[in-house]
Write an enzyme that holds these catalytic residues in place. Structure first.
Site, PDB file in Angstrom:
ATOM      1  N   ASP A 217       0.856  -1.194   0.000  1.00  0.00           N
ATOM      2  CA  ASP A 217       0.000   0.000   0.000  1.00  0.00           C
ATOM      3  C   ASP A 217       0.890   1.241   0.000  1.00  0.00           C
ATOM      4  OD1 ASP A 217      -1.944   2.076   0.609  1.00  0.00           O
ATOM      5  OD2 ASP A 217      -3.278   0.443   1.227  1.00  0.00           O
TER       6      ASP A 217
ATOM      7  N   GLN B 291     -13.053   5.415   9.875  1.00  0.00           N
ATOM      8  CA  GLN B 291     -14.455   4.986   9.967  1.00  0.00           C
ATOM      9  C   GLN B 291     -14.619   3.509   9.587  1.00  0.00           C
ATOM     10  OE1 GLN B 291     -15.643   4.718   6.592  1.00  0.00           O
ATOM     11  NE2 GLN B 291     -17.883   4.962   6.616  1.00  0.00           N
TER      12      GLN B 291
ATOM     13  N   CYS C 145     -32.671   2.391 -14.073  1.00  0.00           N
ATOM     14  CA  CYS C 145     -32.716   2.945 -12.725  1.00  0.00           C
ATOM     15  C   CYS C 145     -32.989   4.436 -12.881  1.00  0.00           C
ATOM     16  CB  CYS C 145     -31.424   2.651 -11.966  1.00  0.00           C
ATOM     17  SG  CYS C 145     -29.970   3.391 -12.712  1.00  0.00           S
TER      18      CYS C 145
ATOM     19  N   CYS D 260     -14.809   4.886  -3.466  1.00  0.00           N
ATOM     20  CA  CYS D 260     -15.390   5.102  -2.140  1.00  0.00           C
ATOM     21  C   CYS D 260     -15.514   6.584  -1.816  1.00  0.00           C
ATOM     22  CB  CYS D 260     -14.503   4.480  -1.077  1.00  0.00           C
ATOM     23  SG  CYS D 260     -14.809   2.752  -0.837  1.00  0.00           S
TER      24      CYS D 260
END
Ligand SMILES: [Zn+2]
Length: 395
Positions: free
Chosen positions: A69, A79, A344, A193
């Site tokens: 990473d 979170q 949608c 995200c």
């Protein structure tokens, strides 16, 4: 079974005590625990998914864990990225994670690679490991890892999350499809995200499932998700499994593969080209074209995946209402060449569903460009009305 790692390493009295709850399981036993000790797993991305995956793999006694990473811990990670403490904000994730995992289990080796995965380092980083676990949040890394896993003949445990939903699979080309078989090109509409948000506990579920699959592969027990895609919906609290098929035309694991090495120019050649192809070939249909097709003798099946209240407030003529979580069962008996248009509100959620249906083997599936909003914006005297009663009701 893919890789039951040979049970070579011996266990010390401390290890026998630590892993007692494993050893008492007949499916694991002392031999299984020695397999775990001898196994090496590379976790790429130690964020939301990588945190629980690495924690459980370390706790379970996987002998060698690699952590890739290139990011540093950010306050907004805490979170959901349960490897990190508030005091570690600003530290490289790979190093903070290494310290935490080593504190959890001093009997294992944890190797930190505080760098971004690239075409230049992917081969070398993956080579010493038996299994690659996906903790990434981007397509470039995922395609790269898939291709490396196929070429190095090792399983790639895949996980992904968005908002309240997640997916897990095991891609292992020797026994089933690879990621590229299912998703030949990156989807057109997909946000990260940061753009979409994600429920804090969601990556805990998906990352833990990834760890479970990796442990099963090492132990050679149970039925890993090879050739299957597990879909998890946290709001509905539902799990669905769809069958996946190998694509004989796959660019990396097919009969005539084009990708045979990870060249240094791979990033540009494979990912950007794939993204560009995705732009051109994203399976979608415009509102005008769909209106024509609906008036034809063989109209496509229109599936509205929104919630019941939105559907009843207005929908396309002949639209069938199937909430997303019911899709796998509702479509199980349909012929895989049925022409399907997914609707949608704006087209974004449809893009994900189109990918899922393609993964389930449907070959003629499209999303309505811009969703119901675009359809309604087109509405004129010649256009079907938004409140046309449904021809078919909810299944
Ligand atoms: Zn493939």
């Amino acid at each position: 079974m893919p890789i039951p790692v040979p049970p070579q390493a011996d266990l010390s009295p401390e290890e026998l005590k630590r892993y007692a709850r494993h050893i008492v399981l007949p499916e694991v036993g002392e031999e299984g625990q020695r397999r775990l000790k001898h196994a090496a797993v590379l976790v790429v991305g130690v964020g939301g998914l990588g945190s629980p995956a690495a924690l459980y793999l370390a706790a379970a006694g996987v002998g060698r864990l690699g952590l890739v990473d290139g990011d540093v811990v950010d306050e907004s990670n805490l979170q959901r990225q349960v490897l990190y403490a508030t005091a570690e904000v600003g530290e490289p994730k790979a190093l903070a994670a290494q310290r935490r995992l080593q504190a959890l289990n001093p009997h294992i080796q944890v190797e930190a690679y505080p760098q971004r995965l690239t075409a230049a380092n992917a081969w070398r980083l993956s080579e010493p490991y038996d299994i690659i676990v996906d903790g990434t949040d981007n397509f470039a890394a995922r395609y790269l890892l898939n291709d490396v896993a196929v070429l190095q003949n090792k399983p790639f445990v895949y996980g992904s999350i968005a908002r309240f939903e997640g997916q897990v699979s095991v891609f292992y080309a020797a026994e089933g499809p690879c990621y590229r078989c299912i998703f030949p090109q990156p989807p057109k509409h997909r946000a990260s995200c940061a753009q979409n948000g994600v429920l804090g506990a969601l990556p805990g579920v998906i990352g833990t499932l990834e760890a479970t699959e990796a442990l099963k592969l090492i132990l050679g027990i149970g039925h890993p998700l090879i050739g299957k895609l597990l879909l998890y919906d946290a709001l509905a609290m539902s799990f669905d499994v769809i069958q996946l098929r190998k694509n004989p035309q796959c660019r990396v694991c097919g009969e005539h593969p084009e990708i045979t090495t990870i060249a240094p120019h791979y990033d540009e050649a494979a990912c950007n080209a794939a993204a560009a192809e995705g732009e051109e070939t994203a399976p979608s249909i415009s509102p005008q074209k769909l209106a024509q097709r609906l008036a034809s003798p063989h109209p496509p099946l229109v599936i509205d995946i929104r919630d019941a209240a939105s559907f009843h407030a207005g929908h396309l003529p002949k639209a069938r209402h199937i909430p997303r979580e019911q899709l796998p069962q509702a479509l199980e008996d349909l012929s895989r060449d049925t022409e399907i248009v997914v609707v949608c509100r704006r087209g974004r959620r449809s893009a994900e569903v189109v990918e899922q249906l393609k993964a389930a083997g449907f070959t003629r599936v499209y999303l309505l460009e811009g969703g119901l909003e675009a359809w309604q914006a087109e509405s004129g005297p010649d256009f079907p009305s938004r409140n046309t009663p449904p021809q078919q009701t909810e299944p």
